[in-house]
Scaffold this motif. Structure first.
Motif, PDB file in Angstrom:
ATOM      1  N   GLY A   1     -29.884 -52.840  38.704  1.00  0.00           N
ATOM      2  CA  GLY A   1     -28.818 -52.303  37.447  1.00  0.00           C
ATOM      3  C   GLY A   1     -29.522 -53.007  36.250  1.00  0.00           C
ATOM      4  O   GLY A   1     -28.843 -53.335  35.368  1.00  0.00           O
ATOM      5  N   VAL A   2     -30.638 -53.523  36.255  1.00  0.00           N
ATOM      6  CA  VAL A   2     -31.155 -54.089  35.169  1.00  0.00           C
ATOM      7  C   VAL A   2     -31.254 -53.209  33.875  1.00  0.00           C
ATOM      8  O   VAL A   2     -30.748 -53.432  32.829  1.00  0.00           O
ATOM      9  CB  VAL A   2     -32.400 -54.870  35.335  1.00  0.00           C
ATOM     10  CG1 VAL A   2     -33.064 -55.164  34.158  1.00  0.00           C
ATOM     11  CG2 VAL A   2     -32.290 -55.910  36.434  1.00  0.00           C
ATOM     12  N   CYS A   3     -31.933 -52.078  33.946  1.00  0.00           N
ATOM     13  CA  CYS A   3     -32.193 -51.042  33.223  1.00  0.00           C
ATOM     14  C   CYS A   3     -30.946 -50.380  32.633  1.00  0.00           C
ATOM     15  O   CYS A   3     -30.620 -50.105  31.406  1.00  0.00           O
ATOM     16  CB  CYS A   3     -33.245 -50.031  33.403  1.00  0.00           C
ATOM     17  SG  CYS A   3     -34.848 -50.370  33.633  1.00  0.00           S
ATOM     18  N   SER A   4     -30.032 -50.283  33.590  1.00  0.00           N
ATOM     19  CA  SER A   4     -28.653 -49.649  33.014  1.00  0.00           C
ATOM     20  C   SER A   4     -27.700 -50.582  32.251  1.00  0.00           C
ATOM     21  O   SER A   4     -27.322 -50.271  31.638  1.00  0.00           O
ATOM     22  CB  SER A   4     -27.988 -49.056  34.299  1.00  0.00           C
ATOM     23  OG  SER A   4     -27.861 -50.058  35.280  1.00  0.00           O
ATOM     24  N   GLY A   5     -27.903 -51.853  32.921  1.00  0.00           N
ATOM     25  CA  GLY A   5     -27.334 -53.056  31.895  1.00  0.00           C
ATOM     26  C   GLY A   5     -27.925 -53.113  30.581  1.00  0.00           C
ATOM     27  O   GLY A   5     -27.132 -53.207  29.495  1.00  0.00           O
ATOM     28  N   ILE A   6     -29.208 -52.858  30.371  1.00  0.00           N
ATOM     29  CA  ILE A   6     -29.628 -52.957  29.061  1.00  0.00           C
ATOM     30  C   ILE A   6     -29.075 -51.583  28.332  1.00  0.00           C
ATOM     31  O   ILE A   6     -28.801 -51.867  27.162  1.00  0.00           O
ATOM     32  CB  ILE A   6     -31.353 -53.035  29.146  1.00  0.00           C
ATOM     33  CG1 ILE A   6     -31.615 -54.377  29.599  1.00  0.00           C
ATOM     34  CG2 ILE A   6     -31.938 -52.833  27.718  1.00  0.00           C
ATOM     35  CD1 ILE A   6     -33.241 -54.524  29.886  1.00  0.00           C
ATOM     36  N   ALA A   7     -28.959 -50.600  29.037  1.00  0.00           N
ATOM     37  CA  ALA A   7     -28.586 -49.235  28.206  1.00  0.00           C
ATOM     38  C   ALA A   7     -27.266 -49.431  27.840  1.00  0.00           C
ATOM     39  O   ALA A   7     -27.119 -49.119  26.802  1.00  0.00           O
ATOM     40  CB  ALA A   7     -28.896 -48.249  29.089  1.00  0.00           C
ATOM     41  N   ASP A   8     -26.444 -49.914  28.612  1.00  0.00           N
ATOM     42  CA  ASP A   8     -25.018 -49.970  28.392  1.00  0.00           C
ATOM     43  C   ASP A   8     -24.868 -51.307  27.128  1.00  0.00           C
ATOM     44  O   ASP A   8     -23.992 -50.733  26.353  1.00  0.00           O
ATOM     45  CB  ASP A   8     -24.305 -50.706  29.691  1.00  0.00           C
ATOM     46  CG  ASP A   8     -24.115 -49.847  30.706  1.00  0.00           C
ATOM     47  OD1 ASP A   8     -24.228 -48.482  30.346  1.00  0.00           O
ATOM     48  OD2 ASP A   8     -23.598 -50.340  31.732  1.00  0.00           O
TER      49      ASP A   8
ATOM     50  N   VAL B   1     -29.552 -44.388  29.757  1.00  0.00           N
ATOM     51  CA  VAL B   1     -30.211 -45.124  30.943  1.00  0.00           C
ATOM     52  C   VAL B   1     -31.442 -44.346  31.189  1.00  0.00           C
ATOM     53  O   VAL B   1     -32.379 -45.043  31.627  1.00  0.00           O
ATOM     54  CB  VAL B   1     -29.030 -45.341  31.911  1.00  0.00           C
ATOM     55  CG1 VAL B   1     -28.621 -43.650  32.830  1.00  0.00           C
ATOM     56  CG2 VAL B   1     -29.675 -46.368  32.870  1.00  0.00           C
ATOM     57  N   THR B   2     -31.390 -43.101  31.399  1.00  0.00           N
ATOM     58  CA  THR B   2     -32.798 -42.586  31.563  1.00  0.00           C
ATOM     59  C   THR B   2     -33.897 -42.889  30.727  1.00  0.00           C
ATOM     60  O   THR B   2     -35.180 -43.101  31.160  1.00  0.00           O
ATOM     61  CB  THR B   2     -32.524 -40.980  31.866  1.00  0.00           C
ATOM     62  OG1 THR B   2     -31.550 -40.757  32.727  1.00  0.00           O
ATOM     63  CG2 THR B   2     -33.647 -40.021  32.212  1.00  0.00           C
ATOM     64  N   LEU B   3     -33.611 -42.888  29.320  1.00  0.00           N
ATOM     65  CA  LEU B   3     -34.412 -43.170  28.606  1.00  0.00           C
ATOM     66  C   LEU B   3     -34.891 -44.554  28.518  1.00  0.00           C
ATOM     67  O   LEU B   3     -36.238 -44.851  28.646  1.00  0.00           O
ATOM     68  CB  LEU B   3     -34.017 -43.006  27.134  1.00  0.00           C
ATOM     69  CG  LEU B   3     -35.157 -43.476  25.824  1.00  0.00           C
ATOM     70  CD1 LEU B   3     -35.914 -42.660  25.791  1.00  0.00           C
ATOM     71  CD2 LEU B   3     -34.120 -43.165  24.715  1.00  0.00           C
ATOM     72  N   VAL B   4     -33.976 -45.465  28.877  1.00  0.00           N
ATOM     73  CA  VAL B   4     -34.511 -46.823  29.098  1.00  0.00           C
ATOM     74  C   VAL B   4     -35.270 -47.045  30.542  1.00  0.00           C
ATOM     75  O   VAL B   4     -36.445 -47.743  30.457  1.00  0.00           O
ATOM     76  CB  VAL B   4     -33.449 -47.633  29.396  1.00  0.00           C
ATOM     77  CG1 VAL B   4     -33.746 -49.264  29.581  1.00  0.00           C
ATOM     78  CG2 VAL B   4     -32.453 -47.902  28.106  1.00  0.00           C
ATOM     79  N   ARG B   5     -34.918 -46.256  31.324  1.00  0.00           N
ATOM     80  CA  ARG B   5     -35.957 -46.434  32.746  1.00  0.00           C
ATOM     81  C   ARG B   5     -37.141 -45.795  32.550  1.00  0.00           C
ATOM     82  O   ARG B   5     -38.140 -46.393  32.854  1.00  0.00           O
ATOM     83  CB  ARG B   5     -35.076 -45.604  33.764  1.00  0.00           C
ATOM     84  CG  ARG B   5     -33.969 -46.412  34.367  1.00  0.00           C
ATOM     85  CD  ARG B   5     -32.945 -45.578  35.562  1.00  0.00           C
ATOM     86  NE  ARG B   5     -31.948 -46.417  35.783  1.00  0.00           N
ATOM     87  CZ  ARG B   5     -30.821 -45.816  36.221  1.00  0.00           C
ATOM     88  NH1 ARG B   5     -30.641 -44.386  36.095  1.00  0.00           N
ATOM     89  NH2 ARG B   5     -29.897 -46.474  36.725  1.00  0.00           N
ATOM     90  N   ILE B   6     -37.351 -44.465  31.978  1.00  0.00           N
ATOM     91  CA  ILE B   6     -38.778 -44.000  31.733  1.00  0.00           C
ATOM     92  C   ILE B   6     -39.434 -45.105  30.629  1.00  0.00           C
ATOM     93  O   ILE B   6     -40.676 -45.113  30.886  1.00  0.00           O
ATOM     94  CB  ILE B   6     -38.381 -42.822  31.178  1.00  0.00           C
ATOM     95  CG1 ILE B   6     -38.011 -41.837  31.736  1.00  0.00           C
ATOM     96  CG2 ILE B   6     -39.738 -42.138  30.426  1.00  0.00           C
ATOM     97  CD1 ILE B   6     -37.472 -40.295  31.283  1.00  0.00           C
ATOM     98  N   LEU B   7     -38.893 -45.297  29.582  1.00  0.00           N
ATOM     99  CA  LEU B   7     -39.716 -46.342  28.740  1.00  0.00           C
ATOM    100  C   LEU B   7     -40.163 -47.562  29.532  1.00  0.00           C
ATOM    101  O   LEU B   7     -41.079 -48.238  29.421  1.00  0.00           O
ATOM    102  CB  LEU B   7     -38.950 -46.933  27.684  1.00  0.00           C
ATOM    103  CG  LEU B   7     -38.450 -45.849  26.362  1.00  0.00           C
ATOM    104  CD1 LEU B   7     -37.633 -46.371  25.638  1.00  0.00           C
ATOM    105  CD2 LEU B   7     -39.894 -45.507  25.921  1.00  0.00           C
TER     106      LEU B   7
END
Length: 67
Positions: free
Chosen positions: A17-24, A30-36
C-alpha cells in the motif's frame, strides 16, 4: 478548518500500500505512481526496492474506516 493530511499506507494495495498511499496523499493516479516507481527502480539499479521496504516499515497503516 483545513484537515491535516497524514501520509499513510493505503488499504488499496498490491503489496503493502506504499504507492497507493503516496498517490492518495498527493491526489495522483495510483497507476501512474506505480509505473513511475517501477521505472525509477530499474533506472537506479534496484535501489527502489530498498526505499520501498523502508517506507513499508515507517509509514503507518491507514486505519479501517479512514479515507
Amino acid at each position: 478548518m483545513m484537515e491535516k493530511k497524514q501520509l499513510t499506507r493505503s488499504n488499496n494495495r498490491m503489496i503493502a500500500g506504499v504507492c497507493s498511499g503516496i498517490a492518495d496523499y498527493f491526489g495522483w493516479d495510483v497507476t501512474l505512481v506505480r509505473i513511475l516507481y517501477v521505472l525509477a527502480t530499474f533506472f537506479t539499479a534496484f535501489s527502489g526496492g530498498i526505499v520501498y521496504l523502508i517506507l513499508w516499515v515507517i509509514m503507518p497503516e491507514r486505519r479501517r474506516g479512514e479515507g
